[in-house]
Design a protein around this motif. Structure first.
Motif, PDB file in Angstrom:
ATOM      1  N   SER A  23       0.842  -1.202   0.000  1.00  0.00           N
ATOM      2  CA  SER A  23       0.000   0.000   0.000  1.00  0.00           C
ATOM      3  C   SER A  23       0.873   1.247   0.000  1.00  0.00           C
ATOM      4  N   ILE A  24       0.254   2.338  -0.345  1.00  0.00           N
ATOM      5  CA  ILE A  24       0.969   3.616  -0.342  1.00  0.00           C
ATOM      6  C   ILE A  24      -0.020   4.701   0.085  1.00  0.00           C
ATOM      7  N   LEU A  25       0.484   5.652   0.867  1.00  0.00           N
ATOM      8  CA  LEU A  25      -0.378   6.699   1.408  1.00  0.00           C
ATOM      9  C   LEU A  25       0.070   8.058   0.883  1.00  0.00           C
ATOM     10  N   TYR A  26      -0.906   8.869   0.502  1.00  0.00           N
ATOM     11  CA  TYR A  26      -0.584  10.238   0.106  1.00  0.00           C
ATOM     12  C   TYR A  26      -1.466  11.208   0.859  1.00  0.00           C
ATOM     13  N   CYS A  27      -0.872  12.259   1.361  1.00  0.00           N
ATOM     14  CA  CYS A  27      -1.646  13.352   1.943  1.00  0.00           C
ATOM     15  C   CYS A  27      -1.671  14.472   0.906  1.00  0.00           C
ATOM     16  N   LEU A  28      -2.873  14.905   0.553  1.00  0.00           N
ATOM     17  CA  LEU A  28      -3.022  15.881  -0.538  1.00  0.00           C
ATOM     18  C   LEU A  28      -3.972  16.998  -0.125  1.00  0.00           C
ATOM     19  N   ASP A  29      -3.839  18.151  -0.769  1.00  0.00           N
ATOM     20  CA  ASP A  29      -4.838  19.214  -0.571  1.00  0.00           C
ATOM     21  C   ASP A  29      -6.161  18.712  -1.117  1.00  0.00           C
ATOM     22  N   ASP A  30      -7.244  18.977  -0.390  1.00  0.00           N
ATOM     23  CA  ASP A  30      -8.542  18.498  -0.854  1.00  0.00           C
ATOM     24  C   ASP A  30      -9.146  19.439  -1.891  1.00  0.00           C
ATOM     25  N   LYS A  31      -8.663  19.284  -3.119  1.00  0.00           N
ATOM     26  CA  LYS A  31      -9.299  19.991  -4.232  1.00  0.00           C
ATOM     27  C   LYS A  31     -10.214  18.959  -4.868  1.00  0.00           C
ATOM     28  N   PRO A  32     -11.529  19.007  -4.548  1.00  0.00           N
ATOM     29  CA  PRO A  32     -12.435  17.898  -4.826  1.00  0.00           C
ATOM     30  C   PRO A  32     -12.372  17.356  -6.251  1.00  0.00           C
ATOM     31  N   GLU A  33     -12.366  18.273  -7.233  1.00  0.00           N
ATOM     32  CA  GLU A  33     -12.347  17.816  -8.622  1.00  0.00           C
ATOM     33  C   GLU A  33     -11.101  16.991  -8.921  1.00  0.00           C
ATOM     34  N   LYS A  34      -9.964  17.499  -8.448  1.00  0.00           N
ATOM     35  CA  LYS A  34      -8.699  16.826  -8.730  1.00  0.00           C
ATOM     36  C   LYS A  34      -8.616  15.506  -7.994  1.00  0.00           C
ATOM     37  N   ILE A  35      -9.083  15.505  -6.754  1.00  0.00           N
ATOM     38  CA  ILE A  35      -9.036  14.280  -5.961  1.00  0.00           C
ATOM     39  C   ILE A  35      -9.898  13.201  -6.615  1.00  0.00           C
ATOM     40  N   GLU A  36     -11.047  13.635  -7.103  1.00  0.00           N
ATOM     41  CA  GLU A  36     -11.952  12.675  -7.739  1.00  0.00           C
ATOM     42  C   GLU A  36     -11.298  12.065  -8.980  1.00  0.00           C
ATOM     43  N   LYS A  37     -10.704  12.944  -9.777  1.00  0.00           N
ATOM     44  CA  LYS A  37     -10.022  12.487 -10.994  1.00  0.00           C
ATOM     45  C   LYS A  37      -8.915  11.501 -10.642  1.00  0.00           C
ATOM     46  N   LEU A  38      -8.141  11.882  -9.640  1.00  0.00           N
ATOM     47  CA  LEU A  38      -7.003  11.063  -9.227  1.00  0.00           C
ATOM     48  C   LEU A  38      -7.478   9.706  -8.714  1.00  0.00           C
ATOM     49  N   ALA A  39      -8.510   9.728  -7.857  1.00  0.00           N
ATOM     50  CA  ALA A  39      -9.009   8.485  -7.282  1.00  0.00           C
ATOM     51  C   ALA A  39      -9.536   7.566  -8.383  1.00  0.00           C
ATOM     52  N   LEU A  40     -10.183   8.174  -9.360  1.00  0.00           N
ATOM     53  CA  LEU A  40     -10.754   7.395 -10.452  1.00  0.00           C
ATOM     54  C   LEU A  40      -9.659   6.707 -11.274  1.00  0.00           C
ATOM     55  N   SER A  41      -8.655   7.483 -11.644  1.00  0.00           N
ATOM     56  CA  SER A  41      -7.571   6.921 -12.468  1.00  0.00           C
ATOM     57  C   SER A  41      -6.733   5.935 -11.662  1.00  0.00           C
ATOM     58  N   ALA A  42      -6.429   6.274 -10.418  1.00  0.00           N
ATOM     59  CA  ALA A  42      -5.622   5.372  -9.588  1.00  0.00           C
ATOM     60  C   ALA A  42      -6.392   4.086  -9.316  1.00  0.00           C
ATOM     61  N   GLY A  43      -7.722   4.203  -9.311  1.00  0.00           N
ATOM     62  CA  GLY A  43      -8.590   3.047  -9.063  1.00  0.00           C
ATOM     63  C   GLY A  43      -8.418   1.946 -10.093  1.00  0.00           C
ATOM     64  N   GLU A  44      -7.839   2.289 -11.249  1.00  0.00           N
ATOM     65  CA  GLU A  44      -7.585   1.251 -12.261  1.00  0.00           C
ATOM     66  C   GLU A  44      -6.435   0.347 -11.834  1.00  0.00           C
ATOM     67  N   MET A  45      -5.560   0.867 -10.964  1.00  0.00           N
ATOM     68  CA  MET A  45      -4.399   0.072 -10.538  1.00  0.00           C
ATOM     69  C   MET A  45      -4.524  -0.427  -9.109  1.00  0.00           C
ATOM     70  N   PHE A  46      -5.236   0.361  -8.260  1.00  0.00           N
ATOM     71  CA  PHE A  46      -5.281   0.062  -6.818  1.00  0.00           C
ATOM     72  C   PHE A  46      -6.710   0.127  -6.287  1.00  0.00           C
ATOM     73  N   ASP A  47      -6.890  -0.450  -5.096  1.00  0.00           N
ATOM     74  CA  ASP A  47      -8.095  -0.142  -4.323  1.00  0.00           C
ATOM     75  C   ASP A  47      -7.830   1.184  -3.623  1.00  0.00           C
ATOM     76  N   VAL A  48      -8.773   2.085  -3.749  1.00  0.00           N
ATOM     77  CA  VAL A  48      -8.541   3.438  -3.247  1.00  0.00           C
ATOM     78  C   VAL A  48      -9.453   3.742  -2.065  1.00  0.00           C
ATOM     79  N   GLN A  49      -8.860   4.279  -1.006  1.00  0.00           N
ATOM     80  CA  GLN A  49      -9.662   4.744   0.123  1.00  0.00           C
ATOM     81  C   GLN A  49      -9.304   6.176   0.444  1.00  0.00           C
TER      82      GLN A  49
END
Ligand code: ASP
Ligand code: MG
Length: 419
Positions: A348-374
């Protein structure tokens, strides 16, 4: 040669504009290049214009823009000026565009619209200063700062810009001792306006300081200098009179709202001292930032709210290795988001990021192709440089720590309220 930067708050009233004039007059005899930000919150207001326009609400965009226009015209009147010649050109430039339909990217329009904030403020103040015998030359920096077309985050073409600064800016000082221009903006070689990222004026000033081989750069702010913590959150915060470039670059990196993070490099490269001073109390020396190493600094505290912790877990129990991590960094680059903190585990890997909702959503969606995202939201990232155990205890009282990292100088803790 000196370089001054006056921020938006330092010119948000007639009194403050006059006050800025007084400060400049107290440096009589010096050649000064002055960068002035958009007045008060004009940049935010222009962002609204851009948003409405891009959403197809032309009338609303025009109404918002009219408000901005009126504010500036009122200021012209209150300053006792008859007319500021360049203003109508600047207004027309934007209004002409607002009558179009958006066919290009949002970021392109953003820059064409938002850039006018600094052009308006500087045009008015330059005329006003001339009218009260603070003789100066006004320059549209878009003719000087050459950038690429990465709108909203444009990169300076250093060579071309330096050539123009030497050829077109330097000779101006033989006419008047003061040159007034804008930070934050530039233009592509196709004459499209660009911006360098919010709060970018400090950075522009540093570029000028570097290229003009200035003896110093001064940022005039509404605070007494650089504090060891945000005085709005920490009433006991104290001013630091001397800091090294290295310390400030670290502070800015961790999110201290002192100066724009890119500001230090251009001045460090030429060993130009940077003064942070209060325009309301020009008798104070403020903070001086230079090459000199400073010992015995107090704990320096940076608090970033609105953080999210993103946990990525390998879907099939395989290790999180270079390849997937490399892909993640490609994602960060395309989405234009940068983790504030990261921690690797086996799967697993953890990232702390600024909560810019649009960007976070995009990131979670794309990363979701490789990982389980929480995702866990509403977190705080605390960074303390030169920490002591007592300070950490105090700052984390009643908090749940979700992730922490430390080295010799710096500790970082992602935390939330324990409720
Ligand atoms: N006016 C721009 C902003 O508010 C740039 C600056 O002031 O540095 O972001
Ligand atoms: Mg500003």
């Amino acid at each position: 040669m000196k370089v001054f930067k006056f921020g938006g708050a330092s010119i948000n009233s007639i009194e403050r504009i006059k006050n800025a004039g007084k400060i400049i007059e107290s440096f009589k005899g010096d050649d000064i290049l002055i960068i002035i930000s958009a007045i008060g919150k004009t940049t935010n207001a222009l962002e609204q214009v851009a948003e409405s326009f891009f959403a197809g609400n032309k009338e609303e965009a025009l109404d918002f823009f009219t408000e901005i226009k009126l504010e500036h015209l009122t200021l012209v009147e209150k300053l006792g000026l008859k007319k500021v010649a360049t203003l109508s050109d600047l207004f027309t430039e934007v209004e002409w565009l607002l009558h179009d339909k958006p066919v290009r990217d949002y970021d392109y329009y953003y820059d064409q619209i938002v850039c006018c904030g600094e052009l308006l403020s500087t045009a008015i103040i330059s005329d006003y200063f001339n009218s009260v015998h603070i003789k100066n030359t006004w320059v549209d920096v878009r003719d000087i700062f050459s950038t690429d077309d990465n709108f909203r985050e444009a990169t300076i073409d250093w060579k071309v810009t330096e050539h123009k600064v030497k050829k077109n800016i330097l000779p101006l000082f033989s006419k008047e001792k003061i040159v007034i221009t804008q930070g934050f903006i530039g233009a592509t070689d196709e004459n499209e306006s660009t911006t360098l990222g919010r709060e970018g004026s400090d950075y522009s000033a540093a570029i000028f300081a570097n290229m003009l081989n200035a003896e110093s750069q001064t940022i005039w702010k509404d605070v007494d200098g650089v504090f060891n913590a945000d005085p709005k959150k920490f009433p006991d915060a104290t001013i630091i009179n001397e800091l090294s470039y290295g310390e400030v670059i670290e502070m800015a990196y961790y999110g201290a709202q002192v100066i724009h993070p890119k500001t230090i490099k251009p001045i460090e490269n030429k060993n130009i001292p940077l003064h942070v001073r209060c325009f309301l109390k020009p008798e104070l020396t403020g903070t001086i930032i230079s090459k000199k190493a400073v010992q015995g600094l107090p704990p320096i505290i940076v608090v970033k709210e609105k953080q999210v912790l993103m946990e990525l877990r390998s879907k099939d129990f395989s290790f999180v290795e270079e390849k997937p991590v490399g892909k993640l960094y490609e994602l960060f680059e395309t989405i234009k988001i940068r983790p504030n903190l990261s921690q690797n585990g086996a799967i697993s890997i953890l990232y702390c990021l600024d909560d810019k909702p649009e960007k976070i959503e995009k990131l979670a969606l794309s990363a979701g192709e490789m990982f389980d995202v929480q995702l866990e939201k509403h977190l705080t990232l605390l960074t303390v440089r030169h920490f002591t155990d007592a300070v950490i205890q105090e700052l984390t009282k009643g908090k749940i720590k979700l992730l922490s990292q430390q080295n010799r100088d710096t500790i970082q803790i992602v935390m939330k309220d324990s409720k």
